[in-house]
Scaffold this motif. Structure first.
Motif, PDB file in Angstrom:
ATOM      1  N   CYS A  15      26.766  31.609  21.417  1.00  0.00           N
ATOM      2  CA  CYS A  15      26.647  32.939  20.810  1.00  0.00           C
ATOM      3  C   CYS A  15      26.669  32.843  19.294  1.00  0.00           C
ATOM      4  CB  CYS A  15      27.835  33.818  21.221  1.00  0.00           C
ATOM      5  SG  CYS A  15      28.034  34.017  22.978  1.00  0.00           S
ATOM      6  N   SER A  16      26.198  33.908  18.674  1.00  0.00           N
ATOM      7  CA  SER A  16      26.449  34.101  17.251  1.00  0.00           C
ATOM      8  C   SER A  16      27.484  35.217  17.165  1.00  0.00           C
ATOM      9  CB  SER A  16      25.169  34.472  16.498  1.00  0.00           C
ATOM     10  OG  SER A  16      24.632  35.677  16.985  1.00  0.00           O
ATOM     11  N   ASP A  18      29.049  38.332  14.682  1.00  0.00           N
ATOM     12  CA  ASP A  18      28.874  39.167  13.491  1.00  0.00           C
ATOM     13  C   ASP A  18      29.839  38.718  12.406  1.00  0.00           C
ATOM     14  OD1 ASP A  18      26.939  40.646  14.747  1.00  0.00           O
ATOM     15  OD2 ASP A  18      28.204  42.392  15.125  1.00  0.00           O
ATOM     16  N   TYR A  20      29.623  35.896  10.721  1.00  0.00           N
ATOM     17  CA  TYR A  20      29.669  34.443  10.584  1.00  0.00           C
ATOM     18  C   TYR A  20      28.284  33.836  10.367  1.00  0.00           C
ATOM     19  CZ  TYR A  20      34.582  34.331  11.862  1.00  0.00           C
ATOM     20  OH  TYR A  20      35.942  34.495  11.882  1.00  0.00           O
ATOM     21  N   HIS A  22      24.714  32.364  10.563  1.00  0.00           N
ATOM     22  CA  HIS A  22      23.934  31.696  11.604  1.00  0.00           C
ATOM     23  C   HIS A  22      24.726  30.617  12.336  1.00  0.00           C
ATOM     24  CE1 HIS A  22      20.329  33.839  10.560  1.00  0.00           C
ATOM     25  NE2 HIS A  22      20.516  33.532   9.284  1.00  0.00           N
ATOM     26  N   LEU A  23      26.039  30.629  12.232  1.00  0.00           N
ATOM     27  CA  LEU A  23      26.847  29.633  12.926  1.00  0.00           C
ATOM     28  C   LEU A  23      26.745  29.847  14.436  1.00  0.00           C
ATOM     29  CD1 LEU A  23      30.059  29.644  10.712  1.00  0.00           C
ATOM     30  CD2 LEU A  23      28.165  28.021  10.663  1.00  0.00           C
ATOM     31  N   ILE A  24      26.848  28.752  15.169  1.00  0.00           N
ATOM     32  CA  ILE A  24      26.751  28.808  16.629  1.00  0.00           C
ATOM     33  C   ILE A  24      28.132  28.574  17.211  1.00  0.00           C
ATOM     34  CG2 ILE A  24      25.705  27.786  18.677  1.00  0.00           C
ATOM     35  CD1 ILE A  24      23.384  26.907  16.835  1.00  0.00           C
ATOM     36  N   TRP A  25      28.494  29.444  18.148  1.00  0.00           N
ATOM     37  CA  TRP A  25      29.810  29.403  18.778  1.00  0.00           C
ATOM     38  C   TRP A  25      29.652  29.273  20.281  1.00  0.00           C
ATOM     39  CZ3 TRP A  25      33.882  29.503  15.430  1.00  0.00           C
ATOM     40  CH2 TRP A  25      33.596  29.897  14.119  1.00  0.00           C
ATOM     41  N   ASN A  52      33.366  26.802  17.268  1.00  0.00           N
ATOM     42  CA  ASN A  52      32.178  26.441  16.510  1.00  0.00           C
ATOM     43  C   ASN A  52      31.675  25.103  17.033  1.00  0.00           C
ATOM     44  OD1 ASN A  52      30.756  24.953  14.236  1.00  0.00           O
ATOM     45  ND2 ASN A  52      30.862  27.045  13.421  1.00  0.00           N
ATOM     46  N   LEU A  66      29.500  39.832  19.539  1.00  0.00           N
ATOM     47  CA  LEU A  66      28.769  38.646  19.988  1.00  0.00           C
ATOM     48  C   LEU A  66      27.308  38.958  20.293  1.00  0.00           C
ATOM     49  CD1 LEU A  66      31.362  37.145  22.499  1.00  0.00           C
ATOM     50  CD2 LEU A  66      31.134  36.708  20.054  1.00  0.00           C
ATOM     51  N   SER A  67      26.458  37.982  20.017  1.00  0.00           N
ATOM     52  CA  SER A  67      25.046  38.032  20.415  1.00  0.00           C
ATOM     53  C   SER A  67      24.743  36.725  21.129  1.00  0.00           C
ATOM     54  CB  SER A  67      24.133  38.164  19.200  1.00  0.00           C
ATOM     55  OG  SER A  67      24.382  39.377  18.533  1.00  0.00           O
ATOM     56  N   ILE A  69      22.949  33.522  22.367  1.00  0.00           N
ATOM     57  CA  ILE A  69      21.905  32.592  21.946  1.00  0.00           C
ATOM     58  C   ILE A  69      21.289  31.961  23.189  1.00  0.00           C
ATOM     59  CG2 ILE A  69      21.429  30.406  20.764  1.00  0.00           C
ATOM     60  CD1 ILE A  69      23.618  31.214  18.739  1.00  0.00           C
TER      61      ILE A  69
END
Length: 165
Positions: A15-16, A18, A20, A22-25, A52, A66-67, A69
């Protein structure tokens, strides 16, 4: 008491978040929470513990932040492709001190037996979580069936990974 929360992100999903960039979590775990007043549920929400994928930093976020990915079943391939794009073979990256992040994202194609066992245990925990949701709901929905199939596919991928001694 009856609870009605839709869970949209599951362990292993990328997810990305809000705020943060373009970091990927990676979702490590989630916990439904309820506010009860007078014996009635007045608020329901889910908190997520995320890591992360590059630094191993942990944060907690709400679902609305959350969005998605990609789903867990595609996470390994997504990270490998991302690493190829960002770090071509002639441009090595120092990964010292990031062993936990390496294990989580399977940057290494050969992992230790312990890392493989840890990944398998996490996936089995996810599988059991979904089974418990099915048991609580009393029926297996298409959504739950899809989640079980995704976890099974990920279990097969991890099982096929070579290990070093």
């Amino acid at each position: 008491m009856e609870f009605n929360i839709d869970i949209n992100f599951f362990e292993g999903d990328l997810c990305s978040v809000d705020g943060y960039g373009h970091l990927i979590w990676e979702v490590e775990r989630f916990a439904p929470s309820f506010e009860v007043k007078g014996g009635k549920v007045v608020d329901e929400y889910i908190t997520y513990t995320l890591q992360n994928v590059h630094t191993g930093e942990d944060i907690i976020a709400f679902e609305e932040d959350l969005s998605l990915i990609c789903r867990a079943k595609d996470a390994i391939d997504y990270i490998r492709q991302l690493n190829k794009t960002r770090n071509p073979p002639n441009n090595p990256v120092n990964t010292a001190g990031k062993e936990k992040a390496k294990m989580k994202t399977l940057k290494a194609t050969v992992i230790t037996r312990k890392q493989k066992d840890d990944l398998l245990n996490e996936l089995l925990d996810r599988y059991n979580d979904v089974k418990n949701f099915i048991k609580a709901d009393g029926e297996i929905t298409e959504r739950y069936q899809k989640q079980l199939e995704e976890i099974e596919a990920e279990l097969n991928k991890v099982n096929q990974l070579p290990t070093k001694r």
